[in-house]
Design a protein around this motif. Structure first.
Motif, PDB file in Angstrom:
ATOM      1  N   ASN A  22      52.544  37.153  28.154  1.00  0.00           N
ATOM      2  CA  ASN A  22      51.733  38.279  28.559  1.00  0.00           C
ATOM      3  C   ASN A  22      50.340  38.099  27.955  1.00  0.00           C
ATOM      4  O   ASN A  22      50.246  37.711  26.801  1.00  0.00           O
ATOM      5  CB  ASN A  22      52.391  39.553  28.030  1.00  0.00           C
ATOM      6  CG  ASN A  22      51.781  40.801  28.574  1.00  0.00           C
ATOM      7  OD1 ASN A  22      51.017  40.775  29.518  1.00  0.00           O
ATOM      8  ND2 ASN A  22      52.122  41.916  27.980  1.00  0.00           N
ATOM      9  N   PRO A  23      49.254  38.245  28.649  1.00  0.00           N
ATOM     10  CA  PRO A  23      49.027  38.917  29.915  1.00  0.00           C
ATOM     11  C   PRO A  23      48.956  38.003  31.138  1.00  0.00           C
ATOM     12  O   PRO A  23      48.434  38.410  32.174  1.00  0.00           O
ATOM     13  CB  PRO A  23      47.689  39.606  29.704  1.00  0.00           C
ATOM     14  CG  PRO A  23      46.930  38.643  28.868  1.00  0.00           C
ATOM     15  CD  PRO A  23      47.981  38.028  27.945  1.00  0.00           C
ATOM     16  N   HIS A  24      49.461  36.783  31.058  1.00  0.00           N
ATOM     17  CA  HIS A  24      49.432  35.888  32.217  1.00  0.00           C
ATOM     18  C   HIS A  24      50.185  36.546  33.376  1.00  0.00           C
ATOM     19  O   HIS A  24      51.283  37.064  33.199  1.00  0.00           O
ATOM     20  CB  HIS A  24      50.080  34.544  31.862  1.00  0.00           C
ATOM     21  CG  HIS A  24      49.798  33.479  32.877  1.00  0.00           C
ATOM     22  ND1 HIS A  24      50.454  33.421  34.084  1.00  0.00           N
ATOM     23  CD2 HIS A  24      48.918  32.453  32.871  1.00  0.00           C
ATOM     24  CE1 HIS A  24      50.006  32.387  34.772  1.00  0.00           C
ATOM     25  NE2 HIS A  24      49.064  31.784  34.056  1.00  0.00           N
ATOM     26  N   PRO A  25      49.619  36.553  34.600  1.00  0.00           N
ATOM     27  CA  PRO A  25      50.254  37.232  35.731  1.00  0.00           C
ATOM     28  C   PRO A  25      51.612  36.646  36.129  1.00  0.00           C
ATOM     29  O   PRO A  25      52.433  37.345  36.726  1.00  0.00           O
ATOM     30  CB  PRO A  25      49.246  37.101  36.876  1.00  0.00           C
ATOM     31  CG  PRO A  25      48.222  36.134  36.425  1.00  0.00           C
ATOM     32  CD  PRO A  25      48.312  35.991  34.942  1.00  0.00           C
ATOM     33  N   SER A  27      53.835  35.527  33.881  1.00  0.00           N
ATOM     34  CA  SER A  27      54.751  35.634  32.748  1.00  0.00           C
ATOM     35  C   SER A  27      55.923  36.552  33.107  1.00  0.00           C
ATOM     36  O   SER A  27      55.891  37.286  34.093  1.00  0.00           O
ATOM     37  CB  SER A  27      54.017  36.157  31.514  1.00  0.00           C
ATOM     38  OG  SER A  27      53.528  37.463  31.734  1.00  0.00           O
ATOM     39  N   ARG A  50      55.134  39.260  36.034  1.00  0.00           N
ATOM     40  CA  ARG A  50      54.328  40.432  35.676  1.00  0.00           C
ATOM     41  C   ARG A  50      53.549  40.952  36.887  1.00  0.00           C
ATOM     42  O   ARG A  50      53.548  42.147  37.177  1.00  0.00           O
ATOM     43  CB  ARG A  50      53.371  40.045  34.547  1.00  0.00           C
ATOM     44  CG  ARG A  50      52.570  41.180  34.001  1.00  0.00           C
ATOM     45  CD  ARG A  50      51.819  40.717  32.739  1.00  0.00           C
ATOM     46  NE  ARG A  50      51.092  41.816  32.169  1.00  0.00           N
ATOM     47  CZ  ARG A  50      49.800  42.038  32.399  1.00  0.00           C
ATOM     48  NH1 ARG A  50      49.115  41.230  33.166  1.00  0.00           N
ATOM     49  NH2 ARG A  50      49.203  43.073  31.853  1.00  0.00           N
ATOM     50  N   GLN A  54      53.917  44.545  38.901  1.00  0.00           N
ATOM     51  CA  GLN A  54      52.802  45.475  39.057  1.00  0.00           C
ATOM     52  C   GLN A  54      52.574  45.822  40.524  1.00  0.00           C
ATOM     53  O   GLN A  54      52.296  46.970  40.863  1.00  0.00           O
ATOM     54  CB  GLN A  54      51.530  44.889  38.453  1.00  0.00           C
ATOM     55  CG  GLN A  54      51.548  44.857  36.952  1.00  0.00           C
ATOM     56  CD  GLN A  54      50.331  44.165  36.376  1.00  0.00           C
ATOM     57  OE1 GLN A  54      49.658  43.385  37.041  1.00  0.00           O
ATOM     58  NE2 GLN A  54      50.052  44.426  35.115  1.00  0.00           N
TER      59      GLN A  54
END
Length: 72
Positions: A22-25, A27, A50, A54
């Motif tokens: 996190n915050p890699h999309p 992950s 992630r 979202q």
């Protein structure tokens, strides 16, 4: 949950890289299939990226009713 789902995103069905954090999309994240109101019951949790999580949003939240903004 990640091991149960074999590190496969249950939303896009692609592999989740366990080395990404996190915050890699891309992950790992937890998707609540019935919303957070059911808590962390494993029956209602899925592995997800992630970004996929979202984009899916909260499954219990509905779009609000449209409101008239102007009078004609």
């Amino acid at each position: 949950m990640l091991n149960r789902d074999r590190w496969i995103c249950q939303l896009c069905h692609r592999v989740i890289n366990p080395l990404l954090r996190n915050p890699h999309p891309q992950s790992a994240a937890v998707h609540h299939t019935r919303g957070k109101r059911y808590g962390d019951d494993p029956r209602y949790l899925q592995a997800a990226h992630r970004l996929c999580n979202q984009q899916a949003g909260d499954p219990t939240r509905h779009d609000p009713e449209p409101k008239v903004m102007t009078q004609w």
